[in-house]
Design a protein around this motif. Sequence first.
Motif, PDB file in Angstrom:
ATOM      1  N   TYR A  67       0.928  -1.210  -0.129  1.00  0.00           N
ATOM      2  CA  TYR A  67       0.001   0.278   0.113  1.00  0.00           C
ATOM      3  C   TYR A  67       0.791   1.188  -0.152  1.00  0.00           C
ATOM      4  CZ  TYR A  67      -3.441  -3.431   1.408  1.00  0.00           C
ATOM      5  OH  TYR A  67      -4.030  -4.779   1.612  1.00  0.00           O
ATOM      6  N   ALA A 103      -1.566   8.515  -0.337  1.00  0.00           N
ATOM      7  CA  ALA A 103      -1.134   9.572  -0.836  1.00  0.00           C
ATOM      8  C   ALA A 103      -0.496  10.816   0.256  1.00  0.00           C
ATOM      9  CB  ALA A 103      -2.234  10.333  -1.577  1.00  0.00           C
ATOM     10  N   ALA A 143      -8.925   1.767  -5.755  1.00  0.00           N
ATOM     11  CA  ALA A 143      -8.249   3.028  -6.152  1.00  0.00           C
ATOM     12  C   ALA A 143      -9.196   3.932  -6.138  1.00  0.00           C
ATOM     13  CB  ALA A 143      -7.518   3.136  -7.790  1.00  0.00           C
ATOM     14  N   TYR A 193       0.603   7.518  -6.854  1.00  0.00           N
ATOM     15  CA  TYR A 193       0.463   7.008  -5.388  1.00  0.00           C
ATOM     16  C   TYR A 193       1.288   7.664  -4.672  1.00  0.00           C
ATOM     17  CZ  TYR A 193       4.556   4.099  -6.835  1.00  0.00           C
ATOM     18  OH  TYR A 193       5.730   3.813  -7.033  1.00  0.00           O
ATOM     19  N   PHE A 218       1.194  12.117  -5.483  1.00  0.00           N
ATOM     20  CA  PHE A 218      -0.077  12.343  -5.514  1.00  0.00           C
ATOM     21  C   PHE A 218      -0.247  14.110  -5.548  1.00  0.00           C
ATOM     22  CE2 PHE A 218      -4.234  13.861  -3.791  1.00  0.00           C
ATOM     23  CZ  PHE A 218      -5.114  13.426  -4.776  1.00  0.00           C
ATOM     24  N   ASN A 227      -5.770   8.048  -7.652  1.00  0.00           N
ATOM     25  CA  ASN A 227      -4.879   7.826  -6.600  1.00  0.00           C
ATOM     26  C   ASN A 227      -4.795   6.169  -6.174  1.00  0.00           C
ATOM     27  OD1 ASN A 227      -3.566   7.444  -3.967  1.00  0.00           O
ATOM     28  ND2 ASN A 227      -5.244   8.231  -2.750  1.00  0.00           N
ATOM     29  N   ARG A 278      -3.653   3.934  -4.369  1.00  0.00           N
ATOM     30  CA  ARG A 278      -3.753   3.470  -2.878  1.00  0.00           C
ATOM     31  C   ARG A 278      -2.944   2.055  -2.733  1.00  0.00           C
ATOM     32  NH1 ARG A 278      -9.749   5.112  -0.624  1.00  0.00           N
ATOM     33  NH2 ARG A 278      -8.926   7.306   0.254  1.00  0.00           N
ATOM     34  N   GLU A 290       5.310   8.105 -10.303  1.00  0.00           N
ATOM     35  CA  GLU A 290       5.701   7.585  -9.048  1.00  0.00           C
ATOM     36  C   GLU A 290       7.341   7.770  -8.813  1.00  0.00           C
ATOM     37  OE1 GLU A 290       5.959   3.218  -9.801  1.00  0.00           O
ATOM     38  OE2 GLU A 290       6.251   3.403 -11.835  1.00  0.00           O
TER      39      GLU A 290
END
Length: 312
Positions: free
Chosen positions: A127, A130, A170, A184, A188, A209, A211, A234
């Motif tokens: 996981y 954000a 998401a 993510y 974000f 997002n 997540r 990312e």
Amino acid sequence: MSYEELLTETAQANEQVVVMTAENRALVRNLPAILGKRFIDTGITEQTMIGAAAGLALRGRIPVVHALAAFLTMRAFEFIRTDVGIPALPVKLSGFIPGLLSDANGPTHQAIEDISLLRGIPNMTVYAPADEDDLIKMLPCIWSSPAPAYTRINIRKPVYQHSEYTPGQAETICEGADVTILTYGLLFEQAFAATELLKAEGLSIGLVNMRSLKPVDEQVILKAAKSTAVVVVEDHFVTGGLYTIVAEVLLKHQQTADVLPVSLSEKWFRPGLLPDVLQHEGFTGKQIADRIFAHLTKGKNPSQLLYPQLED
């Protein structure tokens, strides 16, 4: 509510929760006095901490373990794989200062391959909230699940009030026909800024997002592929992170898309203050917007462009 407040509340409500750290108390400074023997600091021994956490989990406990993300995922990788992943024990890994949040540190302290490593372990879930608001909304589901979990801890203040978290799903902020940005964690915030800049220029921009990176929301990726372009933003190596996940999902469903990665390539990032790192590595909202616009308009006559210049 802060991370420490949520963990305190959770541990007080469930005596099976044990908090552990490898001499990384930044997030949990007040918990030793509150939890007593249920707070365990093993010192700078990430492997020992994971082995002990696995033993506690075998005896019905729910260990929430803390260390710097780079050391947690790399130094203790074999222990996570063998002691936690193979038996699928509910050890909850909290990785502190992951990705570009390790801004002042050099390559030895940079966790920018952590998602690639951890998602490769069967049974492990991964996981990347954000910001602090997202983190607090996600953690109750993560901690209450019987699955082992790795969370990129992110306590930055939010620029957006997130929806409640549904496991494995998401969060779609907005939809767009020209571009959908998948992102993510820390970035974000910058992707959100890029979205606003591009919308102001008349483009139809979607923002998601992600997540959860494992399990991943395949349907949101397939929907994004219907946009003219998909952009992956990312703070991770391009190999093994969300860009790779998107490729895997598209291949699985025999779909194609124009996918632009805004990721770290084959190098670690240059240390500095976070605003300087973002600027140097090309991750500010404006830089992301510039790259997206250049990608969309490649080969077109400049007189046709909607977006001649973005202001800082």
